[in-house]
Scaffold this motif. Structure first.
Motif, mmCIF file in Angstrom:
data_model
loop_
_atom_site.group_PDB
_atom_site.id
_atom_site.type_symbol
_atom_site.label_atom_id
_atom_site.label_comp_id
_atom_site.label_asym_id
_atom_site.label_seq_id
_atom_site.Cartn_x
_atom_site.Cartn_y
_atom_site.Cartn_z
ATOM 1 N N VAL A 122 0.855 -1.191 0.000
ATOM 2 C CA VAL A 122 0.000 0.000 0.000
ATOM 3 C C VAL A 122 0.887 1.235 0.000
ATOM 4 C CG1 VAL A 122 -1.744 1.298 1.284
ATOM 5 C CG2 VAL A 122 -1.868 -1.206 1.175
ATOM 6 N N MET A 123 0.822 2.016 -1.089
ATOM 7 C CA MET A 123 1.626 3.235 -1.211
ATOM 8 C C MET A 123 0.809 4.486 -0.874
ATOM 9 S SD MET A 123 4.656 2.249 -2.216
ATOM 10 C CE MET A 123 5.477 3.590 -3.095
ATOM 11 N N ASP A 124 -0.476 4.447 -1.134
ATOM 12 C CA ASP A 124 -1.346 5.605 -0.892
ATOM 13 C C ASP A 124 -2.617 5.135 -0.198
ATOM 14 O OD1 ASP A 124 0.188 7.716 -2.388
ATOM 15 O OD2 ASP A 124 -0.201 6.327 -4.052
ATOM 16 N N GLY A 125 -3.165 6.016 0.665
ATOM 17 C CA GLY A 125 -4.325 5.615 1.462
ATOM 18 C C GLY A 125 -5.638 6.164 1.015
ATOM 19 N N ASP A 126 -5.688 6.815 -0.170
ATOM 20 C CA ASP A 126 -6.967 7.351 -0.629
ATOM 21 C C ASP A 126 -7.856 6.223 -1.158
ATOM 22 O OD1 ASP A 126 -6.694 7.373 -3.853
ATOM 23 O OD2 ASP A 126 -4.755 7.827 -2.911
ATOM 24 N N VAL A 127 -9.131 6.543 -1.300
ATOM 25 C CA VAL A 127 -10.120 5.525 -1.651
ATOM 26 C C VAL A 127 -9.813 4.881 -2.997
ATOM 27 C CG1 VAL A 127 -12.560 5.144 -2.209
ATOM 28 C CG2 VAL A 127 -11.949 6.601 -0.293
ATOM 29 N N GLU A 128 -9.413 5.693 -4.003
ATOM 30 C CA GLU A 128 -9.151 5.121 -5.331
ATOM 31 C C GLU A 128 -7.980 4.138 -5.285
ATOM 32 O OE1 GLU A 128 -7.609 6.183 -9.800
ATOM 33 O OE2 GLU A 128 -7.772 7.809 -8.331
ATOM 34 N N ALA A 129 -6.889 4.565 -4.631
ATOM 35 C CA ALA A 129 -5.703 3.705 -4.550
ATOM 36 C C ALA A 129 -6.021 2.419 -3.793
ATOM 37 C CB ALA A 129 -4.563 4.455 -3.868
ATOM 38 N N MET A 130 -6.688 2.559 -2.652
ATOM 39 C CA MET A 130 -7.034 1.380 -1.858
ATOM 40 C C MET A 130 -7.931 0.431 -2.660
ATOM 41 S SD MET A 130 -5.739 1.087 1.180
ATOM 42 C CE MET A 130 -5.089 1.941 2.612
ATOM 43 N N GLY A 131 -8.847 1.015 -3.429
ATOM 44 C CA GLY A 131 -9.718 0.187 -4.253
ATOM 45 C C GLY A 131 -8.943 -0.623 -5.267
ATOM 46 N N ARG A 132 -7.905 -0.004 -5.872
ATOM 47 C CA ARG A 132 -7.074 -0.736 -6.839
ATOM 48 C C ARG A 132 -6.298 -1.847 -6.147
ATOM 49 N NH1 ARG A 132 -4.748 2.312 -12.010
ATOM 50 N NH2 ARG A 132 -6.455 3.776 -12.393
ATOM 51 N N TYR A 133 -5.696 -1.553 -5.000
ATOM 52 C CA TYR A 133 -4.915 -2.570 -4.294
ATOM 53 C C TYR A 133 -5.807 -3.765 -3.945
ATOM 54 C CZ TYR A 133 -1.691 1.381 -3.609
ATOM 55 O OH TYR A 133 -0.859 2.453 -3.796
ATOM 56 N N GLN A 134 -7.023 -3.464 -3.495
ATOM 57 C CA GLN A 134 -7.927 -4.554 -3.136
ATOM 58 C C GLN A 134 -8.331 -5.349 -4.379
ATOM 59 O OE1 GLN A 134 -9.083 -5.100 0.416
ATOM 60 N NE2 GLN A 134 -8.959 -6.995 -0.765
ATOM 61 N N ARG A 135 -8.528 -4.648 -5.504
ATOM 62 C CA ARG A 135 -8.873 -5.339 -6.741
ATOM 63 C C ARG A 135 -7.750 -6.273 -7.174
ATOM 64 N NH1 ARG A 135 -9.325 -1.289 -10.283
ATOM 65 N NH2 ARG A 135 -7.545 -1.799 -11.611
ATOM 66 N N PHE A 136 -6.494 -5.804 -7.114
ATOM 67 C CA PHE A 136 -5.352 -6.665 -7.474
ATOM 68 C C PHE A 136 -5.351 -7.928 -6.606
ATOM 69 C CE2 PHE A 136 -2.810 -2.543 -8.477
ATOM 70 C CZ PHE A 136 -3.474 -2.407 -9.679
ATOM 71 N N THR A 137 -5.586 -7.725 -5.298
ATOM 72 C CA THR A 137 -5.562 -8.853 -4.356
ATOM 73 C C THR A 137 -6.637 -9.870 -4.714
ATOM 74 O OG1 THR A 137 -4.860 -7.269 -2.643
ATOM 75 C CG2 THR A 137 -5.539 -9.454 -1.898
ATOM 76 N N GLN A 138 -7.836 -9.401 -4.990
ATOM 77 C CA GLN A 138 -8.930 -10.308 -5.313
ATOM 78 C C GLN A 138 -8.707 -11.008 -6.653
ATOM 79 O OE1 GLN A 138 -10.106 -10.017 -1.883
ATOM 80 N NE2 GLN A 138 -11.578 -11.118 -3.165
ATOM 81 N N GLN A 139 -8.082 -10.328 -7.628
ATOM 82 C CA GLN A 139 -7.781 -10.965 -8.912
ATOM 83 C C GLN A 139 -6.804 -12.120 -8.722
ATOM 84 O OE1 GLN A 139 -6.377 -7.593 -11.164
ATOM 85 N NE2 GLN A 139 -8.404 -7.111 -12.008
ATOM 86 N N LEU A 140 -5.801 -11.912 -7.872
ATOM 87 C CA LEU A 140 -4.832 -12.985 -7.600
ATOM 88 C C LEU A 140 -5.524 -14.162 -6.913
ATOM 89 C CD1 LEU A 140 -1.868 -10.737 -6.387
ATOM 90 C CD2 LEU A 140 -1.892 -12.112 -8.478
ATOM 91 N N ARG A 141 -6.357 -13.869 -5.926
ATOM 92 C CA ARG A 141 -7.064 -14.934 -5.214
ATOM 93 C C ARG A 141 -7.984 -15.711 -6.149
ATOM 94 N NH1 ARG A 141 -8.546 -10.941 -0.145
ATOM 95 N NH2 ARG A 141 -6.594 -11.208 1.025
ATOM 96 N N ALA A 142 -8.653 -14.965 -7.045
ATOM 97 C CA ALA A 142 -9.572 -15.626 -7.987
ATOM 98 C C ALA A 142 -8.831 -16.579 -8.913
ATOM 99 C CB ALA A 142 -10.318 -14.574 -8.810
ATOM 100 N N ALA A 143 -7.523 -16.319 -9.124
ATOM 101 C CA ALA A 143 -6.705 -17.187 -9.971
ATOM 102 C C ALA A 143 -6.069 -18.328 -9.171
ATOM 103 C CB ALA A 143 -5.617 -16.360 -10.659
ATOM 104 N N GLY A 144 -6.457 -18.450 -7.890
ATOM 105 C CA GLY A 144 -5.934 -19.540 -7.061
ATOM 106 C C GLY A 144 -4.591 -19.245 -6.419
ATOM 107 N N ILE A 145 -4.216 -17.984 -6.342
ATOM 108 C CA ILE A 145 -2.921 -17.573 -5.772
ATOM 109 C C ILE A 145 -3.159 -17.006 -4.375
ATOM 110 C CG2 ILE A 145 -0.965 -15.983 -6.020
ATOM 111 C CD1 ILE A 145 -1.590 -16.041 -9.086
ATOM 112 N N ARG A 146 -2.409 -17.488 -3.392
ATOM 113 C CA ARG A 146 -2.489 -16.895 -2.047
ATOM 114 C C ARG A 146 -2.035 -15.445 -2.123
ATOM 115 N NH1 ARG A 146 0.231 -19.412 2.927
ATOM 116 N NH2 ARG A 146 -1.469 -18.437 4.043
ATOM 117 N N ALA A 147 -2.830 -14.533 -1.595
ATOM 118 C CA ALA A 147 -2.484 -13.120 -1.674
ATOM 119 C C ALA A 147 -3.086 -12.368 -0.502
ATOM 120 C CB ALA A 147 -2.982 -12.518 -2.989
#
Length: 507
Positions: free
Chosen positions: A386-411
């Protein structure tokens, strides 16, 4: 003078005696083991059932309420209706209660397995805990010893499924009826000799601990231990003692079968027990289980107060080094037998039953000694920093995390104080994270992310002398479009897996 308010005492964190916390690696090892055991039991046609941790104390059979609190061997409490309940001591007594309570709905023979913790209110010691896991399988309503033969074969198959090769284990089989015949043959039959028979059984149970000489003393006048404490013996004469020791000293059943048959000839149960042993031996041999896997062995004396017919024990025969540095045989990891009296306590009618119990914790220790457990590495999660704490940045970080999990990757997305980025990388290092995902404002504007291969980076860090060289080399770090994040992470993880495989091959 005003009284100063006393500072509250800080609560001391302490683990109860005889209990342990389990680490992630131990939990995963147990899960790996129990999954393999479950597959064998299911393959044999057994179905799961679960009973509660608590039972009414009188249902446990051996342990009944004493003067004030029933605490002999069990942990107990009194319910609001003043009935005593206890944490289960084993998994068999609760099964017997369940069968009796649901007898009209259950299809016999009832073939079931259970895994779970049991509790012993006993003095803890090295390797001896008050809570441990067992994995049981039972057949209720099958009177023939073919059910016992099947239990022995299933134990053998279970050990092999766990990676214990033939020659490193043996399933030993005895029969309580044969011992009853021996006792009757030496004049200890009848209800009036019940107390003396019990003393003989308890003496025999000490064979591994004291050897034949010590057991002979316990069968006869008694035995004084090194501290001077005296244990009164069963009061047998020399001839009686010799016959009991002959029975428990049999190492080759085939060689001694004739003498044993002669010894128990004319007794009510002895001949029947010998026939059952021979039948089990014939059944397992016909199925391809020779004596190097399942062996008739009258020296097995486990649970003789409890079992009513065949008794079996799974023993590991390889050497391990104990805490004193001595080479010892690992020994028993489970066993079972026929217990036709347990369900009958609730029913008032005979209900035949046979079962096995595997000591999961002890068997896990054996498998670790053999290097058969924990071979499948658990990869730590990919860390999305996490580099930035604003809503847009946090939303992207969470999206990346969920994309990895959806692909079967621990994240995981970093959830601590994100403002000190160096702490995030320290966290990743301590966790053993394979990759860190980084996106600051500049990367976000370009729609890209940085991937830092932390495993390769750690290896190369010893080869690069300063930060300037690191920045110049840009090793183990790549920038990719957001759309390619998952594919690139998969590529790096696959390369790391190949490196681990090669490293193992070179060991």
């Amino acid at each position: 003078m005003s009284d100063k308010q006393k500072k509250p005492q800080k609560l001391k964190a302490r683990l109860p005696r005889g209990f342990v916390d389990r680490s992630a690696s131990d939990i995963r090892a147990v899960n790996e083991m129990t999954a393999k055991i479950r597959r064998v039991y299911e393959h044999y046609g057994f179905d799961p059932i679960e009973t509660p941790l608590f039972e009414y104390t009188d249902a446990l059979g051996k342990f009944l309420p004493d003067s004030d609190r029933p605490n002999e061997g069990v942990f107990s409490l009194q319910d609001d209706d003043e009935q005593w309940m206890s944490l289960r001591y084993d998994l068999t007594a609760p099964l017997a209660r369940h069968v009796a309570e649901n007898f009209n709905e259950i299809q016999l023979p009832y073939r079931t397995y259970r895994a779970g913790y049991v509790f012993r209110n006993e003095k803890p010691g090295p390797g001896r805990f008050r809570q441990f896991m067992q994995f049981d399988a039972d057949t209720i309503g099958a009177p023939g010893v073919q059910a016992d033969a099947e239990m022995c074969m299933m134990m053998a198959d279970t050990l092999e499924a766990l990676g214990i090769k033939r020659g490193d284990y043996v399933i030993r089989v005895n029969n309580r009826k044969v011992l009853d015949g021996v006792l009757e043959a030496i004049g200890l039959g009848g209800d009036d000799k019940a107390g003396q028979r019990l003393n003989v059984l308890r003496a025999i149970d000490k064979l591994d601990k004291f050897g034949p000489e010590g057991v002979a003393l316990l069968l006869g006048p008694g035995r004084k231990d090194e501290s001077g404490d005296f244990t009164k013996g069963a009061g047998l004469n020399t001839e009686q003692i010799d016959k009991v020791l002959f029975f428990v000293g049999i190492k080759d059943y085939a060689e001694s079968a004739v003498q044993l048959a002669e010894l128990v000839a004319g007794t009510s149960k002895g001949g029947e027990g010998v026939e059952e042993l021979n039948f089990i031996g014939s059944l397992v041999a016909s199925a391809g289980y020779q004596s190097d896997r399942i062996k008739i062995d009258p020296s097995i004396v486990r649970g003789l107060e409890y079992y009513t017919g065949p008794v079996y024990e799974a023993e590991l025969t390889f050497d391990v080094t104990n805490e004193k540095g001595e080479k010892v045989v690992f020994g028993s990891v489970g066993g079972g037998g026929r217990y036709d009296g347990l369900v009958s306590r609730f029913m008032g009618q005979p209900v035949p039953a046979a079962g096995i119990s595997i000591g999961v914790s002890r068997l896990m220790t054996a498998l670790k000694n053999l290097g058969k457990l924990g071979q499948d590495e658990v990869i730590a999660p990919v860390l999305v920093t996490v580099m930035d704490g604003d809503v847009e940045a946090m939303g992207r970080y969470q999206r990346f995390t969920q994309q990895l999990r959806a692909a079967g990757i621990r994240a995981e997305m970093f959830q601590g104080n994100w403002k000190k980025f160096g702490n995030q990388l320290k966290y990743a290092d301590r966790r053993g994270c394979p990759i860190a995902i980084i996106q600051g404002g500049d990367e976000r504007a370009e729609g890209v992310v940085q991937l830092k291969d932390l495993i390769e980076g750690k290896r190369l860090s010893g080869e690069i002398e300063d930060n300037a060289s690191w920045r110049e080399a840009r090793v183990a770090q790549e920038t990719v479009p957001e759309a390619e994040l998952v594919a690139k992470v998969q590529e790096i993880l696959a390369a790391q897996a190949e490196d681990r495989k090669r490293a193992k091959g070179n060991v």
